[in-house]
Design a protein around this motif. Structure first.
Motif, PDB file in Angstrom:
ATOM      1  N   THR A   1       0.837  -1.190   0.000  1.00 15.40           N
ATOM      2  CA  THR A   1       0.000   0.000   0.000  1.00 15.40           C
ATOM      3  C   THR A   1       0.873   1.241   0.000  1.00 15.40           C
ATOM      4  N   LEU A   2       0.308   2.340  -0.464  1.00 19.04           N
ATOM      5  CA  LEU A   2       1.064   3.584  -0.516  1.00 19.04           C
ATOM      6  C   LEU A   2       0.986   4.365   0.776  1.00 19.04           C
ATOM      7  N   VAL A   3      -0.080   4.186   1.523  1.00 14.54           N
ATOM      8  CA  VAL A   3      -0.229   4.909   2.782  1.00 14.54           C
ATOM      9  C   VAL A   3      -0.004   3.920   3.902  1.00 14.54           C
ATOM     10  N   ARG A   4       0.976   4.203   4.736  1.00 12.91           N
ATOM     11  CA  ARG A   4       1.298   3.319   5.842  1.00 12.91           C
ATOM     12  C   ARG A   4       1.320   4.104   7.130  1.00 12.91           C
ATOM     13  N   ALA A   5       1.113   3.404   8.220  1.00 13.90           N
ATOM     14  CA  ALA A   5       1.287   4.041   9.519  1.00 13.90           C
ATOM     15  C   ALA A   5       2.769   4.347   9.677  1.00 13.90           C
ATOM     16  N   VAL A   6       3.080   5.556  10.051  1.00  9.88           N
ATOM     17  CA  VAL A   6       4.462   5.983  10.195  1.00  9.88           C
ATOM     18  C   VAL A   6       4.706   6.338  11.647  1.00  9.88           C
ATOM     19  N   THR A   7       5.748   5.771  12.216  1.00 15.52           N
ATOM     20  CA  THR A   7       6.105   6.097  13.580  1.00 15.52           C
ATOM     21  C   THR A   7       7.157   7.189  13.543  1.00 15.52           C
ATOM     22  N   THR A   8       6.861   8.315  14.171  1.00 18.29           N
ATOM     23  CA  THR A   8       7.732   9.473  14.143  1.00 18.29           C
ATOM     24  C   THR A   8       8.227   9.784  15.542  1.00 18.29           C
ATOM     25  N   PRO A   9       9.537   9.900  15.725  1.00 17.67           N
ATOM     26  CA  PRO A   9      10.041  10.255  17.051  1.00 17.67           C
ATOM     27  C   PRO A   9       9.703  11.707  17.398  1.00 17.67           C
ATOM     28  N   ILE A  10       9.427  11.940  18.648  1.00 19.98           N
ATOM     29  CA  ILE A  10       9.175  13.298  19.130  1.00 19.98           C
ATOM     30  C   ILE A  10      10.449  13.769  19.817  1.00 19.98           C
ATOM     31  N   SER A  23       2.656  11.564   3.852  1.00 17.95           N
ATOM     32  CA  SER A  23       3.675  12.598   3.830  1.00 17.95           C
ATOM     33  C   SER A  23       3.534  13.413   2.548  1.00 17.95           C
ATOM     34  N   GLN A  24       3.811  14.700   2.633  1.00 18.00           N
ATOM     35  CA  GLN A  24       3.742  15.558   1.451  1.00 18.00           C
ATOM     36  C   GLN A  24       4.884  15.290   0.482  1.00 18.00           C
ATOM     37  N   VAL A  25       5.896  14.546   0.906  1.00 14.61           N
ATOM     38  CA  VAL A  25       7.007  14.217   0.014  1.00 14.61           C
ATOM     39  C   VAL A  25       7.029  12.727  -0.319  1.00 14.61           C
ATOM     40  N   CYS A  26       5.898  12.049  -0.138  1.00 13.80           N
ATOM     41  CA  CYS A  26       5.874  10.628  -0.469  1.00 13.80           C
ATOM     42  C   CYS A  26       5.931  10.447  -1.985  1.00 13.80           C
ATOM     43  N   PHE A  31       4.880  11.649  -7.709  1.00 10.43           N
ATOM     44  CA  PHE A  31       4.500  11.111  -9.013  1.00 10.43           C
ATOM     45  C   PHE A  31       3.263  11.824  -9.547  1.00 10.43           C
ATOM     46  N   SER A  32       2.320  12.104  -8.676  1.00  8.62           N
ATOM     47  CA  SER A  32       1.115  12.814  -9.082  1.00  8.62           C
ATOM     48  C   SER A  32       1.454  14.209  -9.614  1.00  8.62           C
ATOM     49  N   HIS A  33       2.325  14.922  -8.908  1.00 12.37           N
ATOM     50  CA  HIS A  33       2.747  16.258  -9.372  1.00 12.37           C
ATOM     51  C   HIS A  33       3.492  16.162 -10.708  1.00 12.37           C
ATOM     52  N   PHE A  34       4.349  15.164 -10.835  1.00 13.92           N
ATOM     53  CA  PHE A  34       5.092  14.946 -12.071  1.00 13.92           C
ATOM     54  C   PHE A  34       4.143  14.752 -13.247  1.00 13.92           C
ATOM     55  N   LEU A  35       3.132  13.892 -13.059  1.00 15.69           N
ATOM     56  CA  LEU A  35       2.161  13.648 -14.129  1.00 15.69           C
ATOM     57  C   LEU A  35       1.360  14.905 -14.447  1.00 15.69           C
ATOM     58  N   SER A  36       1.009  15.654 -13.422  1.00 17.87           N
ATOM     59  CA  SER A  36       0.250  16.899 -13.636  1.00 17.87           C
ATOM     60  C   SER A  36       1.058  17.916 -14.420  1.00 17.87           C
ATOM     61  N   LEU A  37       2.345  18.028 -14.118  1.00 15.36           N
ATOM     62  CA  LEU A  37       3.203  18.960 -14.862  1.00 15.36           C
ATOM     63  C   LEU A  37       3.352  18.538 -16.315  1.00 15.36           C
ATOM     64  N   ASP A  96      -7.307   6.097  -6.931  1.00  8.75           N
ATOM     65  CA  ASP A  96      -7.970   5.438  -5.818  1.00  8.75           C
ATOM     66  C   ASP A  96      -7.713   6.161  -4.499  1.00  8.75           C
ATOM     67  N   LEU A  97      -6.516   6.726  -4.344  1.00  6.67           N
ATOM     68  CA  LEU A  97      -6.176   7.467  -3.132  1.00  6.67           C
ATOM     69  C   LEU A  97      -6.665   8.907  -3.159  1.00  6.67           C
ATOM     70  N   GLY A  98      -7.137   9.351  -4.321  1.00  4.50           N
ATOM     71  CA  GLY A  98      -7.628  10.726  -4.449  1.00  4.50           C
ATOM     72  C   GLY A  98      -6.526  11.762  -4.483  1.00  4.50           C
ATOM     73  N   ILE A  99      -5.330  11.370  -4.971  1.00 10.43           N
ATOM     74  CA  ILE A  99      -4.215  12.325  -5.002  1.00 10.43           C
ATOM     75  C   ILE A  99      -3.691  12.616  -6.408  1.00 10.43           C
ATOM     76  N   LEU A 100      -4.396  12.182  -7.427  1.00 14.21           N
ATOM     77  CA  LEU A 100      -3.976  12.537  -8.778  1.00 14.21           C
ATOM     78  C   LEU A 100      -4.473  13.935  -9.049  1.00 14.21           C
ATOM     79  N   PHE A 101      -3.536  14.860  -9.170  1.00 14.84           N
ATOM     80  CA  PHE A 101      -3.870  16.280  -9.318  1.00 14.84           C
ATOM     81  C   PHE A 101      -4.208  16.612 -10.750  1.00 14.84           C
TER      82      PHE A 101
END
Length: 101
Positions: A1-10, A23-26, A31-37, A96-101
Motif C-alpha cells: 500500500t502507498l499509505v502506511r502508519a508511520v512512527t515518528t520520534p518526538i 507525507s507531502q514528500v511521499c 509522481f502525481s505532481h510529475f504527471l500533472s506537470l 484510488d487514493l484521491g491524489i492525482l492532481f
C-alpha cells in the motif's frame, strides 16, 4: 500500500507518534505532481508506473549512479536499496487514493 502508519520520534521524548497521514514528500504525491506537470505542458502521459518514470529519467539515473559511486569511494558503504515492488504503483492507485492532481 502507498499509505502506511508511520512512527515518528518526538524530539526530547521517549515516545513516538503514529500517523496514517500521507507525507507531502511521499512517492505517490511526487509522481502525481510529475504527471500533472507533464499534462500541463502538453507532454504525453506515457508512464504507467512510478518505476517506469524513474527508469526513463536518464539524468536522474546518471546522478543516482554517481552518488552511489561517490559514497562507495568515500567509504560510506553501499546505498541501502528498497524492494522494487515499492515503486510499482501507477495512475489508478493515485486515483484510488484521491491524489492525482
Amino acid at each position: 500500500t502507498l499509505v502506511r502508519a508511520v512512527t515518528t520520534p518526538i524530539p526530547g521524548q521517549q515516545q513516538n507518534v503514529e500517523s496514517t497521514q500521507m507525507s507531502q514528500v511521499c512517492k505517490a504525491v511526487l509522481f502525481s505532481h510529475f504527471l500533472s506537470l507533464r499534462k500541463l505542458i502538453g507532454l504525453e502521459m506515457d508512464y504507467s508506473t512510478y518505476y517506469d518514470s524513474k527508469i526513463k529519467a536518464t539524468d536522474f539515473q546518471s546522478a543516482k549512479e554517481n552518488l552511489y559511486r561517490y559514497c562507495k569511494e568515500q567509504g560510506f558503504g553501499l546505498w541501502m536499496k528498497k524492494p522494487q515492488e515499492q515503486n510499482q504503483f501507477g495512475i489508478q492507485e493515485l486515483k484510488d487514493l484521491g491524489i492525482l492532481f
